[in-house]
Design an enzyme around this catalytic site. Structure first.
Site, PDB file in Angstrom:
ATOM      1  N   LYS A  22      96.076  70.812  14.418  1.00  0.00           N
ATOM      2  CA  LYS A  22      96.275  71.932  13.486  1.00  0.00           C
ATOM      3  C   LYS A  22      96.895  73.130  14.196  1.00  0.00           C
ATOM      4  O   LYS A  22      97.862  73.721  13.707  1.00  0.00           O
ATOM      5  CB  LYS A  22      94.926  72.354  12.887  1.00  0.00           C
ATOM      6  CG  LYS A  22      94.963  73.678  12.155  1.00  0.00           C
ATOM      7  CD  LYS A  22      93.615  74.064  11.585  1.00  0.00           C
ATOM      8  CE  LYS A  22      92.731  74.862  12.501  1.00  0.00           C
ATOM      9  NZ  LYS A  22      93.062  76.282  12.634  1.00  0.00           N
ATOM     10  N   ASN A  23      96.335  73.491  15.349  1.00  0.00           N
ATOM     11  CA  ASN A  23      96.774  74.727  16.010  1.00  0.00           C
ATOM     12  C   ASN A  23      98.149  74.608  16.664  1.00  0.00           C
ATOM     13  O   ASN A  23      98.704  75.609  17.116  1.00  0.00           O
ATOM     14  CB  ASN A  23      95.732  75.190  17.030  1.00  0.00           C
ATOM     15  CG  ASN A  23      94.506  75.765  16.350  1.00  0.00           C
ATOM     16  OD1 ASN A  23      94.469  75.896  15.127  1.00  0.00           O
ATOM     17  ND2 ASN A  23      93.495  76.110  17.143  1.00  0.00           N
ATOM     18  N   CYS A 117      87.412  88.495   9.731  1.00  0.00           N
ATOM     19  CA  CYS A 117      86.991  87.179   9.293  1.00  0.00           C
ATOM     20  C   CYS A 117      85.634  86.887   9.880  1.00  0.00           C
ATOM     21  O   CYS A 117      85.093  87.692  10.632  1.00  0.00           O
ATOM     22  CB  CYS A 117      88.011  86.114   9.670  1.00  0.00           C
ATOM     23  SG  CYS A 117      88.025  85.760  11.395  1.00  0.00           S
ATOM     24  N   ARG A 122      89.094  90.212  14.998  1.00  0.00           N
ATOM     25  CA  ARG A 122      90.369  89.516  15.263  1.00  0.00           C
ATOM     26  C   ARG A 122      91.610  90.342  14.915  1.00  0.00           C
ATOM     27  O   ARG A 122      92.346  90.026  13.981  1.00  0.00           O
ATOM     28  CB  ARG A 122      90.414  88.187  14.514  1.00  0.00           C
ATOM     29  CG  ARG A 122      89.364  87.230  14.993  1.00  0.00           C
ATOM     30  CD  ARG A 122      89.448  85.901  14.305  1.00  0.00           C
ATOM     31  NE  ARG A 122      90.366  84.983  14.936  1.00  0.00           N
ATOM     32  CZ  ARG A 122      90.495  83.716  14.593  1.00  0.00           C
ATOM     33  NH1 ARG A 122      89.805  83.220  13.602  1.00  0.00           N
ATOM     34  NH2 ARG A 122      91.326  82.933  15.230  1.00  0.00           N
ATOM     35  N   ASP A 307      86.761  77.059  20.809  1.00  0.00           N
ATOM     36  CA  ASP A 307      86.702  76.158  19.658  1.00  0.00           C
ATOM     37  C   ASP A 307      85.796  74.948  19.883  1.00  0.00           C
ATOM     38  O   ASP A 307      85.618  74.138  18.968  1.00  0.00           O
ATOM     39  CB  ASP A 307      88.113  75.677  19.279  1.00  0.00           C
ATOM     40  CG  ASP A 307      88.908  76.762  18.577  1.00  0.00           C
ATOM     41  OD1 ASP A 307      88.335  77.815  18.253  1.00  0.00           O
ATOM     42  OD2 ASP A 307      90.119  76.550  18.341  1.00  0.00           O
ATOM     43  N   ARG A 399      89.544  72.912   6.414  1.00  0.00           N
ATOM     44  CA  ARG A 399      90.696  73.648   6.958  1.00  0.00           C
ATOM     45  C   ARG A 399      91.200  72.995   8.239  1.00  0.00           C
ATOM     46  O   ARG A 399      92.376  73.148   8.580  1.00  0.00           O
ATOM     47  CB  ARG A 399      90.290  75.088   7.289  1.00  0.00           C
ATOM     48  CG  ARG A 399      89.879  75.879   6.085  1.00  0.00           C
ATOM     49  CD  ARG A 399      89.571  77.291   6.489  1.00  0.00           C
ATOM     50  NE  ARG A 399      90.706  77.847   7.215  1.00  0.00           N
ATOM     51  CZ  ARG A 399      90.760  79.070   7.683  1.00  0.00           C
ATOM     52  NH1 ARG A 399      89.747  79.878   7.493  1.00  0.00           N
ATOM     53  NH2 ARG A 399      91.813  79.490   8.320  1.00  0.00           N
TER      54      ARG A 399
HETATM   55  C1  UD1 Z   1      93.831  80.798  18.202  1.00  0.00           C
HETATM   56  C2  UD1 Z   1      93.365  79.537  17.511  1.00  0.00           C
HETATM   57  C3  UD1 Z   1      91.852  79.531  17.399  1.00  0.00           C
HETATM   58  C4  UD1 Z   1      91.220  79.746  18.763  1.00  0.00           C
HETATM   59  C5  UD1 Z   1      91.797  80.969  19.447  1.00  0.00           C
HETATM   60  C6  UD1 Z   1      91.320  81.141  20.888  1.00  0.00           C
HETATM   61  C7  UD1 Z   1      95.208  78.994  16.024  1.00  0.00           C
HETATM   62  C8  UD1 Z   1      95.713  78.919  14.622  1.00  0.00           C
HETATM   63  N1  UD1 Z   1      93.962  79.491  16.186  1.00  0.00           N
HETATM   64  O1  UD1 Z   1      93.445  81.893  17.387  1.00  0.00           O
HETATM   65  O2  UD1 Z   1      91.448  78.260  16.866  1.00  0.00           O
HETATM   66  O3  UD1 Z   1      89.820  79.926  18.596  1.00  0.00           O
HETATM   67  O4  UD1 Z   1      93.233  80.889  19.490  1.00  0.00           O
HETATM   68  O5  UD1 Z   1      91.570  79.990  21.619  1.00  0.00           O
HETATM   69  O6  UD1 Z   1      95.868  78.596  16.959  1.00  0.00           O
HETATM   70  N2  UD1 Z   1      93.213  89.759  20.165  1.00  0.00           N
HETATM   71  C9  UD1 Z   1      93.440  91.116  20.177  1.00  0.00           C
HETATM   72  N3  UD1 Z   1      94.638  91.583  19.683  1.00  0.00           N
HETATM   73  C10 UD1 Z   1      95.597  90.747  19.211  1.00  0.00           C
HETATM   74  C11 UD1 Z   1      95.349  89.349  19.206  1.00  0.00           C
HETATM   75  C12 UD1 Z   1      94.144  88.888  19.699  1.00  0.00           C
HETATM   76  O7  UD1 Z   1      92.593  91.906  20.593  1.00  0.00           O
HETATM   77  O8  UD1 Z   1      96.650  91.234  18.786  1.00  0.00           O
HETATM   78  C13 UD1 Z   1      91.915  89.242  20.681  1.00  0.00           C
HETATM   79  C14 UD1 Z   1      91.105  88.525  19.597  1.00  0.00           C
HETATM   80  O9  UD1 Z   1      90.352  89.426  18.823  1.00  0.00           O
HETATM   81  C15 UD1 Z   1      90.243  87.628  20.431  1.00  0.00           C
HETATM   82  C16 UD1 Z   1      91.166  87.242  21.593  1.00  0.00           C
HETATM   83  O10 UD1 Z   1      92.187  88.236  21.622  1.00  0.00           O
HETATM   84  O11 UD1 Z   1      89.148  88.327  20.932  1.00  0.00           O
HETATM   85  C17 UD1 Z   1      91.808  85.887  21.490  1.00  0.00           C
HETATM   86  O12 UD1 Z   1      92.408  85.741  20.226  1.00  0.00           O
HETATM   87  P1  UD1 Z   1      93.701  84.836  19.986  1.00  0.00           P
HETATM   88  O13 UD1 Z   1      93.930  83.993  21.201  1.00  0.00           O
HETATM   89  O14 UD1 Z   1      94.810  85.687  19.507  1.00  0.00           O
HETATM   90  O15 UD1 Z   1      93.222  83.884  18.814  1.00  0.00           O
HETATM   91  P2  UD1 Z   1      94.104  83.347  17.619  1.00  0.00           P
HETATM   92  O16 UD1 Z   1      95.512  83.155  18.040  1.00  0.00           O
HETATM   93  O17 UD1 Z   1      93.797  84.137  16.394  1.00  0.00           O
END
Ligand code: UD1
Length: 420
Positions: A22-23, A117, A122, A307, A399
């Site tokens: 999925k990711n 969420c 996030r 995850d 999902r």
């Molecule tokens: C992706 C995965 C999710 C997984 C996560 C971490 C997908 C669709 N989802 O989520 O399954 O759990 O990686 O491996 O691929 N953050 C910020 N600012 C930003 C972006 C992120 O502070 O602009 C923080 C987030 O709040 C979190 C951390 O960075 O604490 C990691 O988040 P991120 O790696 O971005 O997760 P996703 O890409 O949303």
């Protein structure tokens, strides 16, 4: 609303085929917006999040079809608008991933602001800072992030303050068509990023450094048609390996890639699981006895994946000894622990750490799924428990897990989907 009824206590035995990730599929689908040519994708999993992304591509004007071999074809030749609507973004945060491709191709994009969420706030601030560093102007209007550029995006040298998977993917997709060279530092190194890089390279992008924390992208003027097979889902694979361990069974996964599961396999071995890795197959065997509790701390790849944290909580619940699990990536991602207490688990929560004292037996109970991976952990706990467990709100699990109940039934699990 659908729920699962599980009658636990049967060791799982048999083979399961792993679906596409999925990711990886979600960013790759977003990346099809980068070209006017047709992109052909295979091994795309049938999941609600994938359907949402396909609907989003459709809302932007792309044509998506599936041929008789289940190959997904996307044509984004004639996009009609650059606005990702609230109705879709609110159901899936990963919708933000269309922002990079839209900005790259059209110099403008509007995406509804993804809300908080269940697993914490996030934010997407780092995505936006990166776009700004590439010359975009960002505004928030009526709940939408509105990004515009004067003359398109320009390459930049950008350092992420925090490692972000989605942020890395979004900026990568923006950079492939930007003017000049972009260097992304402190980038995420997840295998799904490498999969996206391979897809983009197949389209003609010039990217170096995937798998490391520095990505160097030389912008090109256009990208071409490509065919790509999405990587296997390492989190689905890890989930079934833990299910085998927790039920003291033996499962062989077909079509899995053990290279992506390094620390997860190490932790299973620490728990006493016999793990056999062969070309395209992984077998977990726990028929010899009770698993041992393990300690772990989540971290960006190649660290232990957030995850997989909830599933290991379920394993520790029925393991021998005491284990501590610490979540460092997301706030508020330990909700499965309270539900497992309802099944008789001995769990204490201390800040971002759960301390679990394993019990020889836990008992079925009605529980509620709170997010995708928490749902998977409740399924594992239900399979390991004595008696009946009803899991509510399983739309979360749909999902991210393709036909999970059918796959589990095929290895002997007593799990049925019901509606009320
Ligand atoms: C992706 C995965 C999710 C997984 C996560 C971490 C997908 C669709 N989802 O989520 O399954 O759990 O990686 O491996 O691929 N953050 C910020 N600012 C930003 C972006 C992120 O502070 O602009 C923080 C987030 O709040 C979190 C951390 O960075 O604490 C990691 O988040 P991120 O790696 O971005 O997760 P996703 O890409 O949303």
């Amino acid at each position: 609303m659908d729920y699962f009824r599980i009658r636990g206590g049967t060791p799982l035995q048999g083979n399961i085929r792993i679906s596409g990730a999925k990711n990886a599929a979600l960013p790759i689908l977003a990346a099809t917006l980068l070209t006017r040519d047709v992109s052909s994708l295979s091994n795309v999993p049938h999941l609600n999040d994938v359907t949402t992304m396909v609907e989003l591509l459709g809302a932007l004007g792309a044509e998506v079809s599936v041929d008789e071999t289940t190959m997904l074809q996307v044509s984004a030749a004639a996009l009609t608008n650059q606005r990702a609507p609230y109705e879709l973004v609110k159901t899936m945060r990963a919708s933000i991933l269309v922002m990079g491709p839209l900005l790259a191709r059209f110099g403008a994009a509007e995406v509804s602001f993804p809300g908080g969420c269940a697993i914490g706030s996030r934010p997407v601030d780092l995505h936006l800072k990166g776009f700004e560093a590439m010359g975009a102007e960002i505004d928030v209007r009526d709940g939408y992030i509105v990004a515009t550029t004067r003359d398109g995006l320009v390459g930049c040298d950008f350092t992420f303050e925090t490692v972000t998977v989605g942020g890395t993917e979004n900026l990568l997709m923006a950079a492939v068509l930007a003017d000049g060279r972009t260097i992304l530092r402190n980038a995420a190194r997840e295998p799904e990023i490498t999969d996206l890089v391979c897809f983009l390279r197949g389209m003609g992008a010039d990217i170096a450094g995937d798998g490391s924390s520095t990505l160097t992208i030389n912008g090109v003027s256009e990208l071409k048609a490509s065919h790509y097979r999405v990587m296997p889902d390492r989190i689905e694979a890890g989930t079934f390996l833990v299910a085998a361990a927790a039920t003291r069974g033996r499962i062989t996964l077909e079509g899995a890639n053990a290279e992506h599961l390094g620390v997860v396999v190490d932790k299973l071995r620490d728990a006493g699981v016999s793990v056999l890795v062969e070309e395209g197959r992984i077998t977990a065997d726990m028929r010899s006895g009770r698993p041992k509790a393990v300690d772990l701390i989540t971290a960006p790849y190649p660290g232990f994946p957030t995850d997989m944290q909830a599933q290991f909580t379920a394993l520790n619940v029925i393991a021998e000894g005491e284990g501590q699990i610490t979540e460092t990536i997301f706030e508020n991602r330990l909700m499965q622990a309270r539900e497992m207490s309802r099944m008789g688990a001995d769990i204490k929560i201390d800040g971002r750490t759960v301390i679990i004292r394993g019990r020889e037996q836990i008992n079925g109970a009605p529980v509620m799924a709170s997010d995708l991976r928490a749902s998977a952990s409740l399924v594992i706990a239900g399979l390991a428990a004595v008696g009946e467990t009803d899991i509510d709100r399983i739309y979360h699990i749909d999902r991210g897990y393709e036909r999970i109940e059918e796959k589990l039934q095929s290895v002997g699990a007593n799990i049925v989907r019901k509606s009320r």
